[in-house]
Motif scaffolding. Sequence first.
Motif, PDB file in Angstrom:
ATOM      1  N   HIS A  21       0.825  -1.207   0.000  1.00 47.17           N
ATOM      2  CA  HIS A  21       0.000   0.000   0.000  1.00 47.17           C
ATOM      3  C   HIS A  21       0.863   1.262   0.000  1.00 47.17           C
ATOM      4  N   GLU A  22       0.319   2.321  -0.550  1.00 49.06           N
ATOM      5  CA  GLU A  22       0.951   3.634  -0.423  1.00 49.06           C
ATOM      6  C   GLU A  22       0.465   4.246   0.878  1.00 49.06           C
ATOM      7  N   VAL A  23       1.384   4.706   1.710  1.00 46.56           N
ATOM      8  CA  VAL A  23       1.028   5.211   3.032  1.00 46.56           C
ATOM      9  C   VAL A  23       1.431   6.671   3.165  1.00 46.56           C
ATOM     10  N   ILE A  24       0.458   7.491   3.530  1.00 43.45           N
ATOM     11  CA  ILE A  24       0.719   8.888   3.870  1.00 43.45           C
ATOM     12  C   ILE A  24       0.486   9.012   5.373  1.00 43.45           C
ATOM     13  N   GLY A  25       1.537   9.312   6.103  1.00 44.90           N
ATOM     14  CA  GLY A  25       1.447   9.335   7.559  1.00 44.90           C
ATOM     15  C   GLY A  25       1.614  10.729   8.126  1.00 44.90           C
ATOM     16  N   LEU A  26       0.833  11.042   9.148  1.00 47.97           N
ATOM     17  CA  LEU A  26       0.933  12.317   9.842  1.00 47.97           C
ATOM     18  C   LEU A  26       1.559  12.105  11.212  1.00 47.97           C
ATOM     19  N   TYR A  27       2.441  13.010  11.615  1.00 47.42           N
ATOM     20  CA  TYR A  27       3.038  12.961  12.943  1.00 47.42           C
ATOM     21  C   TYR A  27       3.087  14.376  13.492  1.00 47.42           C
ATOM     22  N   ARG A  28       3.069  14.500  14.821  1.00 50.38           N
ATOM     23  CA  ARG A  28       3.036  15.831  15.430  1.00 50.38           C
ATOM     24  C   ARG A  28       4.423  16.353  15.773  1.00 50.38           C
ATOM     25  N   SER A  29       5.288  15.481  16.281  1.00 50.13           N
ATOM     26  CA  SER A  29       6.602  15.927  16.747  1.00 50.13           C
ATOM     27  C   SER A  29       7.712  15.303  15.914  1.00 50.13           C
ATOM     28  N   ASN A  30       8.727  16.117  15.619  1.00 48.13           N
ATOM     29  CA  ASN A  30       9.907  15.590  14.936  1.00 48.13           C
ATOM     30  C   ASN A  30      11.140  15.702  15.823  1.00 48.13           C
ATOM     31  N   GLY A  31      10.916  15.651  17.136  1.00 53.64           N
ATOM     32  CA  GLY A  31      12.016  15.719  18.086  1.00 53.64           C
ATOM     33  C   GLY A  31      12.873  14.473  18.059  1.00 53.64           C
ATOM     34  N   PRO A  32      13.933  14.444  18.876  1.00 50.78           N
ATOM     35  CA  PRO A  32      14.871  13.308  18.880  1.00 50.78           C
ATOM     36  C   PRO A  32      14.199  11.963  19.116  1.00 50.78           C
ATOM     37  N   LYS A  33      13.153  11.939  19.927  1.00 47.75           N
ATOM     38  CA  LYS A  33      12.474  10.688  20.251  1.00 47.75           C
ATOM     39  C   LYS A  33      11.843  10.050  19.020  1.00 47.75           C
ATOM     40  N   HIS A  34      11.365  10.877  18.086  1.00 44.64           N
ATOM     41  CA  HIS A  34      10.651  10.371  16.915  1.00 44.64           C
ATOM     42  C   HIS A  34      11.476  10.403  15.631  1.00 44.64           C
ATOM     43  N   ARG A  35      12.628  11.067  15.666  1.00 44.32           N
ATOM     44  CA  ARG A  35      13.374  11.270  14.432  1.00 44.32           C
ATOM     45  C   ARG A  35      13.803   9.958  13.787  1.00 44.32           C
ATOM     46  N   ALA A  36      14.230   9.011  14.617  1.00 39.82           N
ATOM     47  CA  ALA A  36      14.673   7.726  14.061  1.00 39.82           C
ATOM     48  C   ALA A  36      13.530   7.012  13.352  1.00 39.82           C
ATOM     49  N   ASP A  37      12.312   7.065  13.951  1.00 32.73           N
ATOM     50  CA  ASP A  37      11.147   6.447  13.308  1.00 32.73           C
ATOM     51  C   ASP A  37      10.818   7.140  11.991  1.00 32.73           C
ATOM     52  N   ILE A  38      10.890   8.462  11.987  1.00 31.71           N
ATOM     53  CA  ILE A  38      10.597   9.212  10.764  1.00 31.71           C
ATOM     54  C   ILE A  38      11.558   8.805   9.653  1.00 31.71           C
ATOM     55  N   GLU A  39      12.840   8.739   9.965  1.00 30.15           N
ATOM     56  CA  GLU A  39      13.841   8.382   8.958  1.00 30.15           C
ATOM     57  C   GLU A  39      13.664   6.935   8.495  1.00 30.15           C
ATOM     58  N   ARG A  40      13.376   6.043   9.443  1.00 30.01           N
ATOM     59  CA  ARG A  40      13.237   4.624   9.102  1.00 30.01           C
ATOM     60  C   ARG A  40      12.011   4.390   8.218  1.00 30.01           C
ATOM     61  N   LEU A  41      10.884   4.979   8.569  1.00 31.94           N
ATOM     62  CA  LEU A  41       9.658   4.773   7.800  1.00 31.94           C
ATOM     63  C   LEU A  41       9.727   5.460   6.434  1.00 31.94           C
ATOM     64  N   THR A  42      10.355   6.620   6.399  1.00 33.22           N
ATOM     65  CA  THR A  42      10.524   7.309   5.122  1.00 33.22           C
ATOM     66  C   THR A  42      11.411   6.498   4.186  1.00 33.22           C
ATOM     67  N   ALA A  43      12.460   5.910   4.736  1.00 34.71           N
ATOM     68  CA  ALA A  43      13.359   5.087   3.919  1.00 34.71           C
ATOM     69  C   ALA A  43      12.644   3.871   3.346  1.00 34.71           C
ATOM     70  N   ARG A  44      11.615   3.404   4.030  1.00 37.60           N
ATOM     71  CA  ARG A  44      10.856   2.249   3.553  1.00 37.60           C
ATOM     72  C   ARG A  44       9.768   2.618   2.545  1.00 37.60           C
ATOM     73  N   GLY A  45       9.574   3.921   2.334  1.00 37.82           N
ATOM     74  CA  GLY A  45       8.625   4.332   1.310  1.00 37.82           C
ATOM     75  C   GLY A  45       7.414   5.102   1.793  1.00 37.82           C
ATOM     76  N   ALA A  46       7.277   5.313   3.108  1.00 36.55           N
ATOM     77  CA  ALA A  46       6.142   6.085   3.614  1.00 36.55           C
ATOM     78  C   ALA A  46       6.332   7.566   3.306  1.00 36.55           C
ATOM     79  N   ARG A  47       5.243   8.245   3.012  1.00 41.13           N
ATOM     80  CA  ARG A  47       5.267   9.695   2.810  1.00 41.13           C
ATOM     81  C   ARG A  47       4.748  10.338   4.093  1.00 41.13           C
ATOM     82  N   LEU A  48       5.659  10.914   4.868  1.00 38.79           N
ATOM     83  CA  LEU A  48       5.301  11.441   6.177  1.00 38.79           C
ATOM     84  C   LEU A  48       5.239  12.963   6.160  1.00 38.79           C
TER      85      LEU A  48
END
Length: 347
Positions: A21-48
């Motif tokens: 599936h194509e995934v468009i994801g919304l997140y509220r914070s891009n602080g250090p706690k979430h940055r690794a998840d953002i980078e990992r999911l984006t690398a897998r193809g999610a549009r965040l």
Amino acid sequence: MTGATGFIGAHFVERALAAGHEVIGLYRSNGPKHRADIERLTARGARLHRGDILKPESFADALRGVDCVCHFAAAFRESGADEAYFERMNVKGTTNVVKAAVAAGVKRFVHCGTAGIYGQRVAGTIDEQTPIRPWNSYERSKLAADERVRTLASEAGMEYVILRPTAVYGPRDERLLKLFRSVAKGRFPLFGTGDGRRHMIYVTDLADAFLRACTTPLAPNRELIVAGPKAVPLREMLQTIARAANRSAFGPCLPLGPMLALAAVVEDTCKVLKIKPPIYRRRMDFYLNDAAFDSRQAQRLLGWQPKVDLAEGFAATLGALRQKRPTATLAQAYVAVSLIALLAGDY
């Protein structure tokens, strides 16, 4: 989807991407706690995209052209939060997302509710016909959010599905972090007899149920309980974690009454001092809860089965925790009280 970097949300993104599936994801914070998840999911193809469910203008454009919205973002049992906070985040926030989905012409809206609305101490087995008895501000707000989803989607002719998961656990869950670490060290205290039943669900099983709710023809306009393979007494649950950690025992067994009294005193004192309590009444519900759930309706309509039993799930969760270094908590700033909080865990 909302809550893309949350515990359940991130696992859902991974499951949906793996299914093509194509995934468009919304997140509220891009602080250090979430940055690794953002980078990992984006690398897998999610549009965040960064957005706030209380600010519809921050995410409305992201909903254009999507087939289904899956809503995970929510306030979850934050200590010290009042009724108005949960109302604002869970009811108003959900209302904003539903309205934006309607305006964007979304076909289906899938909402993450909670099985806790049926009560925390219920004899027998809970199913979708069991009377609803929300226990706290969080559950009342989630129930109100369910109603907003049902009403707004029905009025607009948009399909909706409300899934109500039981207690969720698995890798990257920080809510039960202290419990697993304390049991792994043989230091987790059981206050009371531990006879109350716990019905947990592994996070990848839950992610699969949500993905099926987004696509299955029989799912629309349903409200379904989603639970793991079976309920077990709290004592057995702790023993299963201990075995997964190669421990002979999870920790000491202690009387419950004095701990309940202490939690009340600490919570009331911290409220006066206007600081976050390291232990409070609702945290002690962990030792008092007793509920088992029937998810056969979800299994039938979604074509879904929970696959991960507690022994396998606890082993995987502990394995993930061993790769993570423990961090200090606010409770450790309080001398005598913090020691008690560490024993009680952060549930």
